[in-house]
Design an enzyme around this catalytic site. Sequence first.
Site, short mmCIF file in Angstrom:
data_model
loop_
_atom_site.label_atom_id
_atom_site.label_comp_id
_atom_site.label_asym_id
_atom_site.label_seq_id
_atom_site.Cartn_x
_atom_site.Cartn_y
_atom_site.Cartn_z
N GLY B 104 0.86 -1.18 0.00
CA GLY B 104 0.00 0.00 0.00
C GLY B 104 0.88 1.21 0.00
O GLY B 104 0.87 2.01 -0.91
N CYS B 105 1.68 1.32 1.02
CA CYS B 105 2.65 2.39 0.99
C CYS B 105 3.81 2.11 1.91
O CYS B 105 4.82 2.77 1.82
CB CYS B 105 2.07 3.71 1.40
SG CYS B 105 2.31 4.03 3.12
N GLY B 106 3.65 1.21 2.85
CA GLY B 106 4.65 1.14 3.89
C GLY B 106 5.85 0.29 3.52
O GLY B 106 6.93 0.50 4.02
#
Lengths: 260, 260
Positions: B104-106
């Site tokens: 997702g983004c992490g």
Amino acid sequence: MKDTLRRFQVEKISEKGREEKETLIIAEKPVTLFLNGKEVVTLLATPGNLKELAVGFMLSEGWLREDRPIEKVEVDPEGVVRLRVNYRNPLVEKLFLRRTITSGCGRGTIFYNVLDSMGAAKVRSSAKIAQKRVFYLMQELNRRSVLYQKSGSVHGAALAEGEQIRFFCEDIGRHNAVDKVFGAAFLQGISTAGKILMTSGRVSSEILIKAAKRRIPFLFSYSGPTDLAVDLARQVGITLIGYIRGNRMMIYSHGERVAR
Amino acid sequence: MKDTLRRFQVEKISEKGREEKETLIIAEKPVTLFLNGKEVVTLLATPGNLKELAVGFMLSEGWLREDRPIEKVEVDPEGVVRLRVNYRNPLVEKLFLRRTITSGCGRGTIFYNVLDSMGAAKVRSSAKIAQKRVFYLMQELNRRSVLYQKSGSVHGAALAEGEQIRFFCEDIGRHNAVDKVFGAAFLQGISTAGKILMTSGRVSSEILIKAAKRRIPFLFSYSGPTDLAVDLARQVGITLIGYIRGNRMMIYSHGERVAR
């Protein structure tokens, strides 16, 4: 603050020679977010305000609806935050799906599709701010950046209104600090619309889009922006001011809101 | 450099009053990577060395094998990089799969599972470096940071060996700058093992893990580390030095490699 800074024995080399020294180092910890029992993401963040981080992140990324309350937020000290909402968010299914195609680390494609829809969502505000208040607020941000003063290597963010900073958070991540501030406002039922977002860090397109989604007309930074952030600020109607240091600042967009 | 900096008309407020001014701003652009026809990720990066960025990123994240050549890399000026390899990487299927669960983004979870396996992969090196050479190399990094000098808001990274910087890259992203340097080395068939990684930016756990995976025993930063980065550096055997400024530096781990 006890979890956010840790003492370490290190060696310092300086004009005085080489010596053992105790120093404070900012903490970084994986934090995994769940929404209604499903794992969403693992962020690397500074402990503290993890509830706010989870809420702010999910709000920024479209997992939560701004107009509906959160049923429950549980923070487990081991670095897990569980959120429960009792509504269906049509975006959520899409977000879980999209991740299979485009994510990994960039968040890029999700964001860059959002850009299209942002054209419609211009930030409209007739608010003005006096130059001297911009300087004052940035001094306030610096004054409150306690972790930064103690350890360096950390970013501060604040949500301000009028002469006042309403929420302030620090984190090793620029994005995290902003999301913590947004989460704090949401949890207190305070709208971000029309307010001022401040950051110590650089303004990339992602930070600018976060502000635009929260309908924030003023974005102030101690550092500078990227070209894409400036393009977007001009397009969506955000007053972007950077390099606010001492008695200097650079106005990148919508300077008509800055009164002499 | 023509694509990396853009001229903008902005307003500057200073003790001299308010004036229109031309300024240079660093460029940020979405760059989408494909591997054998499948979309991997969209990064936000500074144009320039996009081939190196794509190769370095995919190497860092386990999409490419270090021991096998890349068949073909095509960079499309619109911000798409297509890589072709003619081997099967058992990790790739897993990576595509994992993204559906944790990213997702992490990038967090992918990384934090990697930690387990890193215990086995200690960075072993009997290399030493003299204090004065650390200072000299950091001066070199600063001297070469041309984009930083012109625009601020950009990070530099370098791969050094002995007295010499072999590869140097700049990017708006700390991670991107490091990946560009790794990609540049790989494309020239030069191993990173035993060399020195330098960065102007903060050392988070992610940067440290990148270095460990490339078997780099020296990591030097102009800025500071997080506690997790220090823990990992001590554990995997990396000499981590931060705040290298003027004639000062802080040694966070494995100082036995730093000679007086």
